[in-house]
Write a protein that holds these residues in place. Sequence first.
Motif, mmCIF file in Angstrom:
data_model
loop_
_atom_site.group_PDB
_atom_site.id
_atom_site.type_symbol
_atom_site.label_atom_id
_atom_site.label_comp_id
_atom_site.label_asym_id
_atom_site.label_seq_id
_atom_site.Cartn_x
_atom_site.Cartn_y
_atom_site.Cartn_z
ATOM 1 N N SER A 237 0.819 -1.214 0.000
ATOM 2 C CA SER A 237 0.000 0.000 0.000
ATOM 3 C C SER A 237 0.854 1.266 0.000
ATOM 4 C CB SER A 237 -0.933 0.009 1.214
ATOM 5 O OG SER A 237 -1.902 -1.008 1.130
ATOM 6 N N GLN A 238 1.879 1.313 0.852
ATOM 7 C CA GLN A 238 2.732 2.509 0.902
ATOM 8 C C GLN A 238 3.452 2.726 -0.418
ATOM 9 O OE1 GLN A 238 2.687 -0.021 3.131
ATOM 10 N NE2 GLN A 238 3.381 0.624 5.172
ATOM 11 N N GLU A 239 3.964 1.664 -0.994
ATOM 12 C CA GLU A 239 4.676 1.776 -2.268
ATOM 13 C C GLU A 239 3.756 2.300 -3.365
ATOM 14 O OE1 GLU A 239 6.598 -1.230 -5.624
ATOM 15 O OE2 GLU A 239 6.360 -1.923 -3.559
ATOM 16 N N ILE A 240 2.551 1.776 -3.418
ATOM 17 C CA ILE A 240 1.585 2.212 -4.430
ATOM 18 C C ILE A 240 1.253 3.683 -4.239
ATOM 19 C CG2 ILE A 240 -0.807 1.953 -5.194
ATOM 20 C CD1 ILE A 240 -0.523 -1.051 -4.584
ATOM 21 N N ALA A 241 1.026 4.093 -3.001
ATOM 22 C CA ALA A 241 0.664 5.483 -2.721
ATOM 23 C C ALA A 241 1.802 6.435 -3.092
ATOM 24 C CB ALA A 241 0.299 5.631 -1.246
ATOM 25 N N ARG A 242 3.029 6.097 -2.735
ATOM 26 C CA ARG A 242 4.171 6.970 -3.059
ATOM 27 C C ARG A 242 4.398 7.032 -4.563
ATOM 28 N NH1 ARG A 242 6.434 4.362 1.741
ATOM 29 N NH2 ARG A 242 6.501 5.901 3.434
ATOM 30 N N ARG A 243 4.246 5.910 -5.229
ATOM 31 C CA ARG A 243 4.433 5.894 -6.682
ATOM 32 C C ARG A 243 3.413 6.782 -7.375
ATOM 33 N NH1 ARG A 243 4.780 0.053 -9.146
ATOM 34 N NH2 ARG A 243 6.559 0.076 -7.714
ATOM 35 N N TYR A 244 2.230 6.907 -6.773
ATOM 36 C CA TYR A 244 1.190 7.759 -7.359
ATOM 37 C C TYR A 244 1.357 9.224 -6.961
ATOM 38 C CZ TYR A 244 -3.243 8.547 -9.648
ATOM 39 O OH TYR A 244 -4.217 8.972 -10.527
ATOM 40 N N GLY A 245 2.326 9.514 -6.106
ATOM 41 C CA GLY A 245 2.586 10.894 -5.716
ATOM 42 C C GLY A 245 1.895 11.343 -4.449
ATOM 43 N N ALA A 246 1.346 10.408 -3.681
ATOM 44 C CA ALA A 246 0.635 10.766 -2.459
ATOM 45 C C ALA A 246 1.601 10.990 -1.304
ATOM 46 C CB ALA A 246 -0.361 9.669 -2.088
ATOM 47 N N ILE A 247 1.187 11.796 -0.352
ATOM 48 C CA ILE A 247 1.878 11.934 0.924
ATOM 49 C C ILE A 247 1.484 10.744 1.779
ATOM 50 C CG2 ILE A 247 2.127 13.351 3.000
ATOM 51 C CD1 ILE A 247 1.293 15.760 1.247
ATOM 52 N N VAL A 248 2.438 10.007 2.316
ATOM 53 C CA VAL A 248 2.150 8.787 3.065
ATOM 54 C C VAL A 248 2.473 8.999 4.541
ATOM 55 C CG1 VAL A 248 2.676 6.338 3.350
ATOM 56 C CG2 VAL A 248 2.566 7.340 1.051
ATOM 57 N N ILE A 249 1.486 8.728 5.386
ATOM 58 C CA ILE A 249 1.656 8.725 6.834
ATOM 59 C C ILE A 249 1.632 7.266 7.270
ATOM 60 C CG2 ILE A 249 0.821 9.594 9.034
ATOM 61 C CD1 ILE A 249 1.602 11.774 7.029
ATOM 62 N N ASP A 250 2.756 6.764 7.705
ATOM 63 C CA ASP A 250 2.902 5.347 8.040
ATOM 64 C C ASP A 250 3.008 5.194 9.547
ATOM 65 O OD1 ASP A 250 3.309 2.672 7.956
ATOM 66 O OD2 ASP A 250 5.135 2.721 6.764
ATOM 67 N N GLY A 251 2.144 4.358 10.139
ATOM 68 C CA GLY A 251 2.219 4.190 11.582
ATOM 69 C C GLY A 251 1.229 3.189 12.114
ATOM 70 N N ILE A 252 1.070 3.217 13.423
ATOM 71 C CA ILE A 252 0.133 2.336 14.131
ATOM 72 C C ILE A 252 -0.945 3.210 14.744
ATOM 73 C CG2 ILE A 252 -0.128 0.674 16.010
ATOM 74 C CD1 ILE A 252 2.798 -0.085 15.607
ATOM 75 N N PHE A 253 -2.185 3.008 14.309
ATOM 76 C CA PHE A 253 -3.305 3.817 14.760
ATOM 77 C C PHE A 253 -4.443 2.894 15.207
ATOM 78 C CE2 PHE A 253 -1.055 6.097 11.406
ATOM 79 C CZ PHE A 253 -0.759 7.296 12.022
ATOM 80 N N PRO A 254 -4.445 2.447 16.467
ATOM 81 C CA PRO A 254 -5.488 1.528 16.918
ATOM 82 C C PRO A 254 -6.894 2.112 16.843
ATOM 83 C CG PRO A 254 -3.640 1.570 18.456
ATOM 84 C CD PRO A 254 -3.440 2.703 17.506
ATOM 85 N N LEU A 255 -7.024 3.432 17.006
ATOM 86 C CA LEU A 255 -8.338 4.069 17.007
ATOM 87 C C LEU A 255 -8.586 4.784 15.682
ATOM 88 C CD1 LEU A 255 -8.536 5.601 20.595
ATOM 89 C CD2 LEU A 255 -9.192 3.325 19.815
ATOM 90 N N GLU A 256 -9.832 4.694 15.214
ATOM 91 C CA GLU A 256 -10.203 5.349 13.968
ATOM 92 C C GLU A 256 -10.005 6.856 14.056
ATOM 93 O OE1 GLU A 256 -13.870 5.161 10.776
ATOM 94 O OE2 GLU A 256 -14.339 4.991 12.901
ATOM 95 N N SER A 257 -10.317 7.426 15.216
ATOM 96 C CA SER A 257 -10.164 8.868 15.378
ATOM 97 C C SER A 257 -8.709 9.290 15.190
ATOM 98 C CB SER A 257 -10.658 9.289 16.773
ATOM 99 O OG SER A 257 -10.014 8.536 17.782
ATOM 100 N N HIS A 258 -7.769 8.531 15.738
ATOM 101 C CA HIS A 258 -6.351 8.870 15.578
ATOM 102 C C HIS A 258 -5.919 8.766 14.117
ATOM 103 C CE1 HIS A 258 -5.610 7.541 20.019
ATOM 104 N NE2 HIS A 258 -6.254 8.692 19.920
ATOM 105 N N ARG A 259 -6.403 7.733 13.446
ATOM 106 C CA ARG A 259 -6.037 7.502 12.042
ATOM 107 C C ARG A 259 -6.521 8.658 11.166
ATOM 108 N NH1 ARG A 259 -7.570 2.639 12.166
ATOM 109 N NH2 ARG A 259 -9.719 2.883 11.454
ATOM 110 N N ARG A 260 -7.755 9.033 11.331
ATOM 111 C CA ARG A 260 -8.319 10.079 10.473
ATOM 112 C C ARG A 260 -7.766 11.458 10.817
ATOM 113 N NH1 ARG A 260 -11.855 7.804 7.241
ATOM 114 N NH2 ARG A 260 -12.881 5.857 7.876
ATOM 115 N N MET A 261 -7.562 11.712 12.087
ATOM 116 C CA MET A 261 -6.987 13.001 12.475
ATOM 117 C C MET A 261 -5.568 13.148 11.950
ATOM 118 S SD MET A 261 -8.468 13.343 16.372
ATOM 119 C CE MET A 261 -7.382 14.712 16.760
ATOM 120 N N ALA A 262 -4.812 12.050 11.937
ATOM 121 C CA ALA A 262 -3.451 12.104 11.398
ATOM 122 C C ALA A 262 -3.473 12.480 9.926
ATOM 123 C CB ALA A 262 -2.754 10.761 11.598
#
Length: 278
Positions: A41-66
């Motif tokens: 997923s990260q490789e695909i996103a970077r190849r498409y030119g996206a900004i990638v935030i890679d990490g561990i986000f157990p809660l949906e709120s943390h993931r979306r806020m990031a």
Amino acid sequence: MVKLSAVVCVQNQEAQLLDCLRKLSFCDEIVVVADRCTDRSQEIARRYGAIVIDGIFPLESHRRMAGVEACSSEWVLEVEPEERIDAALAWEIRAVLQMRRASDWYELPIDNYVGESLVRNGWTGVLSARREPRLYKRGLKSWDAGRVRTPVAMAGQSGGALTGTIRRLLGRDVGSLVERLNRFTALRAEDVVDTGRPAGLAMSMAQGLGELARSYLAQGGWREGRLGLTAGLLSALSPLIVHLRARDIADVRRLAAEQAGDATQPATLRRVAGLGGR
């Protein structure tokens, strides 16, 4: 021109991600939050030119806020990996942002597909939804703490719903809906145990009957034939499955806590050290 950022949160969904990103070329930037991804997923996103935030986000709120915090644009568009934005909706979004400056957020209707079948009615939020606030000014949306489908709060002035729809691909067949329910109930059960206020069996069964009535009758699932009935039955099972899974999780956590507490007792420490009963 009003700037627009798209946010896509992904968890090992490389098979869906590329097509999703291709449909977001009308946005000024794309931010992909890769939560515990072990695929490409990260490789695909970077190849498409996206900004990638890679990490561990157990809660949906943390993931979306990031994801939102990484955006540089004034406006944010939230998209799931299994969703597609067609050209008509993309044009409408751009037009709305340029012309309706008094509004701060908009709901986007969702067309839910199972295979090639469009299922418009019968969704209650357990498996999907018919519309959600997805287009908004940065900083105006907040999420309750939780692992899945947490309630949201919107600040500012609503602009109502747009005309175009998001195309959401729920899966190939009924089996995909069952898999979706399995993921939902597993995460929801964790949330229930965290609150310390799990519903009883009778209450869970009553909630299930309420979900069935809401899905099949109030939301018009009866119009969708077999798939509408399936959505209603799965929605009805959800509270009961969450209850049963929450009990299992609570038992496991209690046993782990007891074992950890026993390990701190002197007799246990002596046995671990090989001192026997001395």
